[in-house]
Scaffold this motif. Sequence first.
Motif, mmCIF file in Angstrom:
data_model
loop_
_atom_site.group_PDB
_atom_site.id
_atom_site.type_symbol
_atom_site.label_atom_id
_atom_site.label_comp_id
_atom_site.label_asym_id
_atom_site.label_seq_id
_atom_site.Cartn_x
_atom_site.Cartn_y
_atom_site.Cartn_z
ATOM 1 N N CYS A 99 56.793 -79.265 154.341
ATOM 2 C CA CYS A 99 57.774 -79.548 153.300
ATOM 3 C C CYS A 99 58.617 -78.298 153.062
ATOM 4 N N ILE A 100 59.923 -78.499 152.905
ATOM 5 C CA ILE A 100 60.839 -77.399 152.605
ATOM 6 C C ILE A 100 61.626 -77.768 151.360
ATOM 7 N N ILE A 101 61.656 -76.865 150.403
ATOM 8 C CA ILE A 101 62.367 -77.090 149.144
ATOM 9 C C ILE A 101 63.505 -76.077 149.049
ATOM 10 N N ALA A 102 64.712 -76.580 148.840
ATOM 11 C CA ALA A 102 65.888 -75.709 148.748
ATOM 12 C C ALA A 102 66.968 -76.424 147.949
ATOM 13 N N PRO A 103 67.948 -75.677 147.426
ATOM 14 C CA PRO A 103 69.052 -76.330 146.712
ATOM 15 C C PRO A 103 69.902 -77.203 147.628
ATOM 16 N N SER A 104 70.022 -76.814 148.914
ATOM 17 C CA SER A 104 70.813 -77.606 149.851
ATOM 18 C C SER A 104 70.396 -77.280 151.276
ATOM 19 N N PHE A 105 70.727 -78.214 152.185
ATOM 20 C CA PHE A 105 70.397 -78.069 153.599
ATOM 21 C C PHE A 105 71.628 -78.384 154.448
ATOM 22 N N ALA A 106 71.658 -77.837 155.650
ATOM 23 C CA ALA A 106 72.654 -78.271 156.627
ATOM 24 C C ALA A 106 72.298 -79.696 157.042
ATOM 25 N N ASP A 107 73.315 -80.549 157.205
ATOM 26 C CA ASP A 107 73.094 -81.977 157.422
ATOM 27 C C ASP A 107 72.240 -82.282 158.644
ATOM 28 N N ILE A 108 72.561 -81.699 159.793
ATOM 29 C CA ILE A 108 71.831 -82.018 161.022
ATOM 30 C C ILE A 108 70.379 -81.571 160.905
ATOM 31 N N PHE A 109 70.155 -80.375 160.381
ATOM 32 C CA PHE A 109 68.785 -79.903 160.195
ATOM 33 C C PHE A 109 68.027 -80.832 159.254
ATOM 34 N N TYR A 110 68.666 -81.236 158.178
ATOM 35 C CA TYR A 110 68.050 -82.127 157.192
ATOM 36 C C TYR A 110 67.594 -83.424 157.862
ATOM 37 N N ASN A 111 68.455 -84.021 158.670
ATOM 38 C CA ASN A 111 68.108 -85.258 159.364
ATOM 39 C C ASN A 111 66.988 -85.043 160.373
ATOM 40 N N ASN A 112 67.032 -83.913 161.080
ATOM 41 C CA ASN A 112 66.007 -83.634 162.081
ATOM 42 C C ASN A 112 64.620 -83.454 161.471
ATOM 43 N N CYS A 113 64.567 -82.964 160.258
ATOM 44 C CA CYS A 113 63.276 -82.801 159.590
ATOM 45 C C CYS A 113 62.565 -84.141 159.461
ATOM 46 N N PHE A 114 63.265 -85.143 158.980
ATOM 47 C CA PHE A 114 62.667 -86.463 158.802
ATOM 48 C C PHE A 114 62.182 -87.034 160.130
ATOM 49 N N LYS A 115 62.929 -86.778 161.196
ATOM 50 C CA LYS A 115 62.566 -87.306 162.506
ATOM 51 C C LYS A 115 61.335 -86.623 163.087
ATOM 52 N N ASN A 116 60.917 -85.523 162.465
ATOM 53 C CA ASN A 116 59.772 -84.775 162.969
ATOM 54 C C ASN A 116 58.642 -84.660 161.946
ATOM 55 N N GLY A 117 58.609 -85.582 160.991
ATOM 56 C CA GLY A 117 57.490 -85.658 160.064
ATOM 57 C C GLY A 117 57.487 -84.630 158.960
ATOM 58 N N MET A 118 58.632 -83.998 158.696
ATOM 59 C CA MET A 118 58.732 -83.015 157.635
ATOM 60 C C MET A 118 59.571 -83.572 156.493
ATOM 61 N N LEU A 119 59.271 -83.132 155.279
ATOM 62 C CA LEU A 119 60.002 -83.581 154.099
ATOM 63 C C LEU A 119 60.882 -82.460 153.553
ATOM 64 N N PRO A 120 62.206 -82.551 153.713
ATOM 65 C CA PRO A 120 63.100 -81.581 153.081
ATOM 66 C C PRO A 120 63.491 -82.098 151.690
ATOM 67 N N ILE A 121 63.300 -81.286 150.678
ATOM 68 C CA ILE A 121 63.590 -81.696 149.301
ATOM 69 C C ILE A 121 64.721 -80.837 148.752
ATOM 70 N N ALA A 122 65.802 -81.495 148.364
ATOM 71 C CA ALA A 122 66.932 -80.796 147.747
ATOM 72 C C ALA A 122 66.793 -80.873 146.228
ATOM 73 N N LEU A 123 66.673 -79.709 145.597
ATOM 74 C CA LEU A 123 66.554 -79.621 144.140
ATOM 75 C C LEU A 123 67.692 -78.759 143.597
ATOM 76 N N GLY A 124 68.023 -78.957 142.339
ATOM 77 C CA GLY A 124 69.017 -78.119 141.688
ATOM 78 C C GLY A 124 68.609 -76.657 141.735
ATOM 79 N N GLU A 125 69.601 -75.785 141.805
ATOM 80 C CA GLU A 125 69.321 -74.353 141.938
ATOM 81 C C GLU A 125 68.476 -73.824 140.780
ATOM 82 N N ASP A 126 68.688 -74.351 139.577
ATOM 83 C CA ASP A 126 67.904 -73.890 138.434
ATOM 84 C C ASP A 126 66.429 -74.252 138.591
ATOM 85 N N LYS A 127 66.156 -75.432 139.150
ATOM 86 C CA LYS A 127 64.769 -75.840 139.375
ATOM 87 C C LYS A 127 64.113 -75.015 140.474
ATOM 88 N N VAL A 128 64.879 -74.731 141.524
ATOM 89 C CA VAL A 128 64.352 -73.884 142.597
ATOM 90 C C VAL A 128 64.045 -72.491 142.052
#
Length: 208
Positions: A99-128
């Motif tokens: 799992c990776i938690i960040a305020p934002s991700f690059a689109d292609i990387f974000y999509n590739n994570c799901f295809k490889n069993g990883m969960l990318p979570i985009a949270l507001g910068e204040d929460k991060v």
Amino acid sequence: MKAFTTLKGIAGLLDKANVDTDQIIPKQFLRKIERSGFGQHLFHDWRFLDDAGKVPNPDFILNAPRYENATVLVTRDNFGCGSSREHAPWALEDYGFRCIIAPSFADIFYNNCFKNGMLPIALGEDKVDEIFKTIDAKPGANLTIDLEKQTIHTDEGKEYSFEVDHFRKYCLLNGLDDIGLTMKKAEKIQKFEEKNQKEVPWLYPKVV
């Protein structure tokens, strides 16, 4: 693909924005044809002082003993930018991150994570920022990620909610990559092929 349901693990901190795929997995390690073995080269230019990857850099935060066996990576804006190489999520997953938690991700990387069993979570910068402070204050601190409920819990009981696409969530919960999704239709595919062979047999030449 390994299913992702609930993950409780040590959270590692990488306080860097715009981490690109060239830093995640440098180009000289892309010659392998299999997906395994990339974890040893993750963040190579930051983790090691030598080209061979034998001398750890003591100043690189993820080399700290407190982050050993971390399975959650907490980082900053635009993580995974740069080239479209799928080796980046391969390296992160092979290293142990699920799992990776960040305020934002690059689109292609974000999509590739799901295809490889990883969960990318985009949270507001204040929460991060809050999560950074919580993890930094307590060595070995865990985060618990519940994909079904779409929540993140800290050891102190703080809860954060996150959004995730319904279809991607379904695939992760059931461990389905593109091949797995196709195989769910295997019976229908077989029936179509049998019917199609009878209707247009010239498209299916017999092998002598």
